[in-house]
Enzyme design. Sequence first.
Site, PDB file in Angstrom:
ATOM      1  N   ARG A  45      34.226  37.532  32.422  1.00  0.00           N
ATOM      2  CA  ARG A  45      35.689  37.531  32.817  1.00  0.00           C
ATOM      3  C   ARG A  45      35.729  38.698  33.848  1.00  0.00           C
ATOM      4  NH1 ARG A  45      36.173  42.152  31.705  1.00  0.00           N
ATOM      5  NH2 ARG A  45      38.233  41.886  32.483  1.00  0.00           N
ATOM      6  N   GLY A  46      36.518  38.961  34.845  1.00  0.00           N
ATOM      7  CA  GLY A  46      36.646  40.010  35.584  1.00  0.00           C
ATOM      8  C   GLY A  46      36.173  39.392  37.041  1.00  0.00           C
ATOM      9  N   ALA A  47      36.932  39.607  38.219  1.00  0.00           N
ATOM     10  CA  ALA A  47      36.699  38.872  39.406  1.00  0.00           C
ATOM     11  C   ALA A  47      35.362  39.024  39.784  1.00  0.00           C
ATOM     12  CB  ALA A  47      37.615  39.245  40.406  1.00  0.00           C
ATOM     13  N   ARG A  88      37.393  28.615  37.479  1.00  0.00           N
ATOM     14  CA  ARG A  88      38.661  29.369  37.294  1.00  0.00           C
ATOM     15  C   ARG A  88      39.166  29.629  38.656  1.00  0.00           C
ATOM     16  NH1 ARG A  88      38.882  34.940  33.768  1.00  0.00           N
ATOM     17  NH2 ARG A  88      40.990  34.275  33.402  1.00  0.00           N
ATOM     18  N   GLN A 195      41.830  42.805  26.620  1.00  0.00           N
ATOM     19  CA  GLN A 195      40.957  43.234  27.385  1.00  0.00           C
ATOM     20  C   GLN A 195      40.737  44.851  27.468  1.00  0.00           C
ATOM     21  OE1 GLN A 195      42.605  40.706  28.504  1.00  0.00           O
ATOM     22  NE2 GLN A 195      41.577  39.389  29.818  1.00  0.00           N
ATOM     23  N   ASP A 236      42.410  40.153  41.061  1.00  0.00           N
ATOM     24  CA  ASP A 236      41.350  39.081  41.392  1.00  0.00           C
ATOM     25  C   ASP A 236      41.670  38.440  42.667  1.00  0.00           C
ATOM     26  OD1 ASP A 236      42.433  39.563  38.272  1.00  0.00           O
ATOM     27  OD2 ASP A 236      40.657  38.005  38.352  1.00  0.00           O
ATOM     28  N   ASN A 246      46.835  40.179  39.666  1.00  0.00           N
ATOM     29  CA  ASN A 246      45.659  40.618  38.885  1.00  0.00           C
ATOM     30  C   ASN A 246      46.310  40.406  37.551  1.00  0.00           C
ATOM     31  OD1 ASN A 246      43.799  42.725  38.200  1.00  0.00           O
ATOM     32  ND2 ASN A 246      44.991  44.180  37.360  1.00  0.00           N
ATOM     33  N   LYS A 247      45.731  40.822  36.420  1.00  0.00           N
ATOM     34  CA  LYS A 247      45.983  40.395  35.020  1.00  0.00           C
ATOM     35  C   LYS A 247      47.693  40.469  35.164  1.00  0.00           C
ATOM     36  CE  LYS A 247      44.135  38.977  32.487  1.00  0.00           C
ATOM     37  NZ  LYS A 247      43.899  37.503  32.404  1.00  0.00           N
TER      38      LYS A 247
HETATM   39  O1  MRU Z   1      41.147  37.022  32.637  1.00  0.00           O
HETATM   40  P1  MRU Z   1      40.333  38.238  33.357  1.00  0.00           P
HETATM   41  O2  MRU Z   1      39.753  39.024  32.073  1.00  0.00           O
HETATM   42  O3  MRU Z   1      39.220  37.589  34.172  1.00  0.00           O
HETATM   43  O4  MRU Z   1      41.254  39.080  34.050  1.00  0.00           O
HETATM   44  C1  MRU Z   1      40.578  40.200  34.678  1.00  0.00           C
HETATM   45  C2  MRU Z   1      41.671  40.955  35.634  1.00  0.00           C
HETATM   46  O5  MRU Z   1      42.695  40.618  35.930  1.00  0.00           O
HETATM   47  C3  MRU Z   1      40.782  42.122  36.259  1.00  0.00           C
HETATM   48  O6  MRU Z   1      41.827  43.230  36.385  1.00  0.00           O
HETATM   49  C4  MRU Z   1      40.429  41.706  37.805  1.00  0.00           C
HETATM   50  O7  MRU Z   1      39.581  40.590  37.477  1.00  0.00           O
HETATM   51  C5  MRU Z   1      39.604  42.800  38.383  1.00  0.00           C
HETATM   52  S1  MRU Z   1      37.956  43.200  37.490  1.00  0.00           S
HETATM   53  C6  MRU Z   1      37.154  44.341  38.345  1.00  0.00           C
END
Ligand code: MRU
Length: 348
Positions: A45-47, A88, A195, A236, A246-247
């Site tokens: 996970r994470g963009a 996603r 996370q 994201d 973002n999250k």
């Molecule tokens: O649902 P996730 O864990 O994929 O969400 C991740 C985030 O929101 C991060 O802050 C974002 O992807 C930036 S990661 C460098």
Amino acid sequence: MIPTIEWHGKHIRMIDQRKIPSKIEWFICRGYKDVIRGIQRMVIRGAPAIGVAAAMGLAMGASSIRANSYAVFRKKLKKIAGEMLLARPTAVNLRWAVERMTGLVETMAARPVDDIKSALRKESEKILEEDIEINRQMGNNGQSLVPDGATILTHCNAGSLATGGYGTALGVIRAARENSKKIKVIADETRPWLQGLRLTAFELMEEGIPVSVIADNAAGSLMRQKRIDLVITGADRIAANGDVANKIGTYQVAVLARTNKIPFYVAAPLSTIDPTVKNGDLIPVEERDPEEIRRFGRLEIVPARVHVLNPAFDITPARYVTAIITEKGVITPPYRQGIKNLFTSARL
Ligand code: MRU
């Protein structure tokens, strides 16, 4: 730093992020559908990490295509790309990576199918390497915004695990530390996947960067008590006007930061900026399975007939963002022009 994702012979392996910190375990992908499942189920996970995974998954899918002609190969790859794109919806890095890979295929019409397959694999390796380098540049560009002795709040995990390596928001923090700044980090726990509590805390602890974890609802109070000097998060997707997806929970942190006169920075590579989307309201926000909120481990914590909402991301309007840190430089409001410049200039 543990690797997020890598090629393992013909297979792809990713650290199973659902299990950190209890276990460090590989999740093996033997086909592209495993990669899609890995993305959907939060193994990775994470963009930027999702982008890297999509590129590798596409290369793996390509290698399994049986086709003697370019036209048949291209058609089959497009189908795989279409499936990958649906994994996603919010992180635009996924679309960015898929378009880069399919764009490469468009330039190779005259080449044998096997050549295209190996070019795709190489391209996916390049995307991974570039991502790490981009994060280092971003860290370098952003670290000057971090005063020596600062306490930094971050939300979710925008670290090595959320990228090919080094991280975006945590990349800035790592770079500040490499520049001998004495910093402390406060990590929001980040319900429901935790996370911050699990991944950010784990990464920083491993590197000896002082980190404390707080419940999400503690951030405002700490800001009011002047125990937080600045906020850095990842993103994201960033719209053309600078609105940031973002999250979930990022928006409230940004509003609280503004109220408490604390800078709120977003660190993200250009592959996270989506100039085709005018503003944040047009960014698709993933709604995840209510079960993620309903249960804590195996324990059911919501009364059975109560409805649960589980938006995975939120939109922070650009007016709350003090600066956006990218690999090409740091931009400040007004973002519409700044973002245009990022895509046209070599370096700001
Ligand atoms: O649902 P996730 O864990 O994929 O969400 C991740 C985030 O929101 C991060 O802050 C974002 O992807 C930036 S990661 C460098």
